[in-house]
Design a protein around this motif. Structure first.
Motif, PDB file in Angstrom:
ATOM      1  N   UNK A  31       0.846  -1.174   0.000  1.00  0.00           N
ATOM      2  CA  UNK A  31       0.000   0.000   0.000  1.00  0.00           C
ATOM      3  C   UNK A  31       0.893   1.240   0.000  1.00  0.00           C
ATOM      4  N   UNK A  32       0.708   2.122  -0.963  1.00  0.00           N
ATOM      5  CA  UNK A  32       1.520   3.343  -1.046  1.00  0.00           C
ATOM      6  C   UNK A  32       0.777   4.511  -0.410  1.00  0.00           C
ATOM      7  N   UNK A  33       1.542   5.414   0.160  1.00  0.00           N
ATOM      8  CA  UNK A  33       0.951   6.597   0.780  1.00  0.00           C
ATOM      9  C   UNK A  33       0.524   7.584  -0.292  1.00  0.00           C
ATOM     10  N   UNK A  34      -0.591   8.258  -0.065  1.00  0.00           N
ATOM     11  CA  UNK A  34      -1.068   9.269  -1.005  1.00  0.00           C
ATOM     12  C   UNK A  34      -0.172  10.496  -0.936  1.00  0.00           C
ATOM     13  N   UNK A  35       0.067  11.116  -2.059  1.00  0.00           N
ATOM     14  CA  UNK A  35       0.880  12.328  -2.089  1.00  0.00           C
ATOM     15  C   UNK A  35       0.063  13.476  -1.492  1.00  0.00           C
ATOM     16  N   UNK A  36       0.644  14.176  -0.544  1.00  0.00           N
ATOM     17  CA  UNK A  36      -0.052  15.265   0.138  1.00  0.00           C
ATOM     18  C   UNK A  36      -0.049  16.519  -0.726  1.00  0.00           C
ATOM     19  N   UNK A  37      -1.152  17.252  -0.703  1.00  0.00           N
ATOM     20  CA  UNK A  37      -1.278  18.522  -1.408  1.00  0.00           C
ATOM     21  C   UNK A  37      -1.371  19.619  -0.368  1.00  0.00           C
ATOM     22  N   UNK A  38      -0.451  20.598  -0.443  1.00  0.00           N
ATOM     23  CA  UNK A  38      -0.334  21.630   0.577  1.00  0.00           C
ATOM     24  C   UNK A  38      -0.345  23.005  -0.074  1.00  0.00           C
ATOM     25  N   UNK A  39      -1.060  23.956   0.535  1.00  0.00           N
ATOM     26  CA  UNK A  39      -1.026  25.358   0.121  1.00  0.00           C
ATOM     27  C   UNK A  39      -0.331  26.151   1.212  1.00  0.00           C
ATOM     28  N   UNK A  40       0.670  26.925   0.832  1.00  0.00           N
ATOM     29  CA  UNK A  40       1.372  27.800   1.765  1.00  0.00           C
ATOM     30  C   UNK A  40       0.922  29.226   1.466  1.00  0.00           C
ATOM     31  N   UNK A  41       0.336  29.871   2.455  1.00  0.00           N
ATOM     32  CA  UNK A  41      -0.151  31.241   2.286  1.00  0.00           C
ATOM     33  C   UNK A  41       0.875  32.179   2.913  1.00  0.00           C
ATOM     34  N   UNK A  42       1.473  33.011   2.067  1.00  0.00           N
ATOM     35  CA  UNK A  42       2.538  33.897   2.503  1.00  0.00           C
ATOM     36  C   UNK A  42       3.881  33.246   2.226  1.00  0.00           C
ATOM     37  N   UNK A  43       4.505  33.610   1.129  1.00  0.00           N
ATOM     38  CA  UNK A  43       5.760  32.964   0.751  1.00  0.00           C
ATOM     39  C   UNK A  43       6.939  33.934   0.831  1.00  0.00           C
ATOM     40  N   UNK A  44       7.044  34.542   2.008  1.00  0.00           N
ATOM     41  CA  UNK A  44       8.236  35.327   2.296  1.00  0.00           C
ATOM     42  C   UNK A  44       9.345  34.377   2.713  1.00  0.00           C
ATOM     43  N   UNK A  45      10.181  34.822   3.619  1.00  0.00           N
ATOM     44  CA  UNK A  45      11.298  33.995   4.062  1.00  0.00           C
ATOM     45  C   UNK A  45      10.835  32.676   4.667  1.00  0.00           C
ATOM     46  N   UNK A  46       9.934  32.723   5.609  1.00  0.00           N
ATOM     47  CA  UNK A  46       9.496  31.503   6.295  1.00  0.00           C
ATOM     48  C   UNK A  46       8.604  30.629   5.419  1.00  0.00           C
TER      49      UNK A  46
END
Length: 45
Positions: free
Chosen positions: A1-16
């Protein structure tokens, strides 16, 4: 069984936010970053 690829949204793409997106992508996540301003704006720290 393979793990599902996670989909992530990052809000605010400054340094951190850009570092978080980079590390998440390096770990296999599908990452999209959102920022209020266009690249190279004059409101950054």
């Amino acid at each position: 069984m393979s793990a599902a690829r996670k989909r992530v949204a990052v809000v605010g793409v400054g340094t951190m936010g850009s570092q978080a997106a980079w590390r998440l992508a390096a770990r296999g996540a599908e990452v999209v970053g959102y920022d209020r301003y266009a690249p190279g704006h004059d409101r950054s720290a």
